[in-house]
Design a protein around this motif. Structure first.
Motif, short mmCIF file in Angstrom:
data_model
loop_
_atom_site.label_atom_id
_atom_site.label_comp_id
_atom_site.label_asym_id
_atom_site.label_seq_id
_atom_site.Cartn_x
_atom_site.Cartn_y
_atom_site.Cartn_z
N MET A 43 -24.76 -25.85 -21.32
CA MET A 43 -24.16 -25.00 -22.17
C MET A 43 -24.32 -24.87 -23.32
SD MET A 43 -20.69 -27.09 -21.67
CE MET A 43 -21.58 -27.73 -20.32
N ALA A 44 -25.51 -25.72 -23.93
CA ALA A 44 -25.90 -25.80 -25.20
C ALA A 44 -26.49 -24.68 -25.79
CB ALA A 44 -26.75 -27.17 -25.39
N GLY A 45 -26.52 -24.53 -27.04
CA GLY A 45 -27.31 -23.55 -27.95
C GLY A 45 -26.42 -22.08 -27.78
N TYR A 46 -27.33 -21.09 -28.02
CA TYR A 46 -26.87 -19.68 -27.97
C TYR A 46 -27.57 -18.85 -27.12
CZ TYR A 46 -30.33 -20.11 -31.73
OH TYR A 46 -31.47 -20.33 -32.69
N ALA A 47 -28.27 -19.06 -25.90
CA ALA A 47 -28.89 -18.37 -25.17
C ALA A 47 -27.89 -17.47 -24.59
CB ALA A 47 -29.60 -19.40 -24.16
N SER A 48 -28.40 -16.58 -23.72
CA SER A 48 -27.50 -15.41 -23.11
C SER A 48 -26.31 -16.22 -22.39
CB SER A 48 -28.24 -14.72 -21.92
OG SER A 48 -27.51 -13.94 -21.17
N ASP A 78 -25.71 -23.45 -17.12
CA ASP A 78 -26.95 -22.72 -16.69
C ASP A 78 -27.89 -23.83 -16.26
OD1 ASP A 78 -27.88 -24.57 -18.80
OD2 ASP A 78 -27.74 -22.90 -20.19
N SER A 79 -27.39 -25.08 -16.05
CA SER A 79 -28.11 -26.33 -15.33
C SER A 79 -29.63 -26.70 -16.24
CB SER A 79 -28.54 -25.98 -14.03
OG SER A 79 -27.42 -26.04 -13.34
N GLU A 80 -29.56 -26.26 -17.48
CA GLU A 80 -30.81 -26.45 -18.25
C GLU A 80 -30.73 -26.74 -19.57
OE1 GLU A 80 -33.05 -22.96 -18.14
OE2 GLU A 80 -33.52 -22.71 -15.98
N SER A 81 -29.76 -26.23 -20.49
CA SER A 81 -29.64 -26.29 -21.95
C SER A 81 -28.84 -27.56 -22.24
CB SER A 81 -29.02 -24.98 -22.38
OG SER A 81 -27.80 -24.87 -21.77
N GLU A 82 -29.62 -28.78 -22.10
CA GLU A 82 -29.04 -30.23 -22.46
C GLU A 82 -28.64 -30.01 -24.09
OE1 GLU A 82 -29.94 -34.75 -22.31
OE2 GLU A 82 -31.27 -33.39 -21.24
N ALA A 83 -27.53 -30.71 -24.53
CA ALA A 83 -27.35 -30.84 -25.77
C ALA A 83 -28.42 -32.16 -26.46
CB ALA A 83 -25.97 -31.33 -26.26
N LYS A 84 -28.94 -31.51 -27.57
CA LYS A 84 -30.00 -32.44 -28.20
C LYS A 84 -30.25 -31.79 -29.60
CE LYS A 84 -33.68 -29.74 -25.99
NZ LYS A 84 -34.81 -30.12 -25.25
N GLU A 85 -31.18 -32.87 -30.08
CA GLU A 85 -31.34 -32.40 -31.51
C GLU A 85 -31.88 -30.86 -31.73
OE1 GLU A 85 -33.86 -33.90 -35.70
OE2 GLU A 85 -33.49 -35.07 -33.81
N MET A 119 -22.25 -25.32 -29.06
CA MET A 119 -21.48 -24.39 -29.85
C MET A 119 -20.27 -23.68 -29.11
SD MET A 119 -25.08 -22.97 -31.67
CE MET A 119 -24.27 -21.94 -32.88
N SER A 120 -19.34 -23.26 -29.90
CA SER A 120 -18.17 -22.87 -29.48
C SER A 120 -18.19 -21.67 -28.19
CB SER A 120 -17.38 -22.22 -30.49
OG SER A 120 -15.98 -22.08 -29.92
N PRO A 121 -19.04 -20.52 -28.62
CA PRO A 121 -19.01 -19.43 -27.53
C PRO A 121 -19.53 -20.01 -25.83
CG PRO A 121 -19.88 -18.72 -29.53
CD PRO A 121 -19.64 -20.24 -29.73
N ARG A 122 -20.94 -20.61 -26.00
CA ARG A 122 -20.91 -20.97 -24.65
C ARG A 122 -20.43 -22.07 -24.12
NH1 ARG A 122 -26.33 -21.83 -23.03
NH2 ARG A 122 -26.61 -20.13 -21.36
N VAL A 123 -19.76 -23.07 -24.76
CA VAL A 123 -19.00 -24.07 -24.29
C VAL A 123 -17.73 -23.29 -23.72
CG1 VAL A 123 -17.48 -26.00 -24.97
CG2 VAL A 123 -19.70 -25.82 -25.76
N ASN A 124 -17.16 -22.43 -24.44
CA ASN A 124 -15.79 -21.84 -23.77
C ASN A 124 -16.17 -20.88 -22.67
OD1 ASN A 124 -13.12 -22.10 -25.53
ND2 ASN A 124 -15.07 -22.24 -27.00
N ILE A 125 -17.56 -20.21 -22.67
CA ILE A 125 -17.80 -19.59 -21.34
C ILE A 125 -17.82 -20.53 -20.19
CG2 ILE A 125 -19.58 -18.19 -20.23
CD1 ILE A 125 -20.23 -17.12 -23.12
#
Length: 263
Positions: free
Chosen positions: A203-208, A226-233, A238-244
């Motif tokens: 759920m990391a980042g700001y993808a769709s 999304d089974s892809e966007s791992e948190a890393k450098e 970020m709040s929106p996708r985490v909350n989704i």
């Protein structure tokens, strides 16, 4: 005609409106939907009426919460117990959603304290910095519904204590950051119990937003993300996708509590 007002049967003349209800009320919910004071009453209506700015009784607050949910969900939710393992960006927000749904009991599990880096996505405030996440979450949830039953477990979950941690819960929520803890919790639930577990992945980042979904990976395992966007450098949480993602998990818990076992 007879209507139900704040849980009590009341006889009202035909043609009566919300404003005719005794008690100088400001807010009306009829059959789960907010209506104006000029709205006409009909036989069999279930009305919740409250005054703005006034703390309702335990019964009235419970009725207010469930009035919005509808009668179908009431008993199943108020008698349910959900264990939330991890009170970070996912767990702290999931807990708030489940309390707003009227889930009767939550088991809150986390060993950590609130720190300033949590504030970008977790359901905490500056005044919570330095507090145990279980204690801070308890305070926040009690401000939503002071009558909810909460059990706090300030522990680091591992293979040795997981069965004790989840004891009494109907459904388990996996909301850990640590992949080892995630795997241990999921494996223990699936191999040693018959309980359902709702987990997360990606759920990391700001993808769709549309990339985040709920999948039924195994018979009793649901995974949200999304089974892809791992948190890393350069790919932070970020709040929106985490909350989704938290919303997906909370909604799947709701569906399971209502007996719906499809995504």
């Amino acid at each position: 005609m007879q209507v139900l007002i704040n849980g009590k049967k009341v006889e009202m003349p035909k043609g009566s409106r919300m404003s005719d209800i005794k008690g100088d009320y400001d807010i009306f919910v009829r059959n789960g939907f907010g209506v104006e004071s000029s709205t006409e009453l009909f036989n069999g209506d279930n009305i919740i009426a409250v005054r703005k700015g006034e703390m309702p009784s335990k019964d009235n607050l419970t009725q207010m919460i469930f009035a919005r949910n509808g009668e179908k969900a009431t008993d199943k939710l108020k008698n349910a117990c959900v264990c939330i393992c991890g009170l970070g960006g996912l767990g702290s927000n999931i807990a708030a959603m489940l309390v707003r749904l009227g889930v009767g009991k939550l088991i809150l599990v986390d060993f950590d304290i609130v720190d300033p880096t949590n504030l970008n996505r977790q359901n905490y405030f500056v005044k919570d910095i330095g507090s145990l996440k279980t204690i801070a979450t308890e305070r926040i949830l009690k401000e939503i519904n002071p009558y909810v039953e909460l059990e706090l477990k300030n522990v680091y979950v591992n293979d040795d204590n997981v069965m004790q941690v989840i004891c009494g819960a109907d459904i388990i929520v996996e909301a850990f950051d640590n992949p080892v803890c995630k795997a241990q919790l999921v494996n223990n639930i699936l191999s040693k119990t018959d309980k359902y577990i709702v987990a997360s992945s990606g759920m990391a980042g700001y993808a769709s937003s549309n990339n985040i979904k709920t999948s039924n990976k195994l018979s009793r395992l649901f995974v949200c993300g999304d089974s892809e966007s791992e948190a890393k450098e350069n790919m932070s949480l970020m709040s929106p996708r985490v909350n989704i993602c938290a919303g997906h998990q909370a909604n799947m818990v709701l569906r399971l509590l209502l007996g719906i076992k499809e995504c």
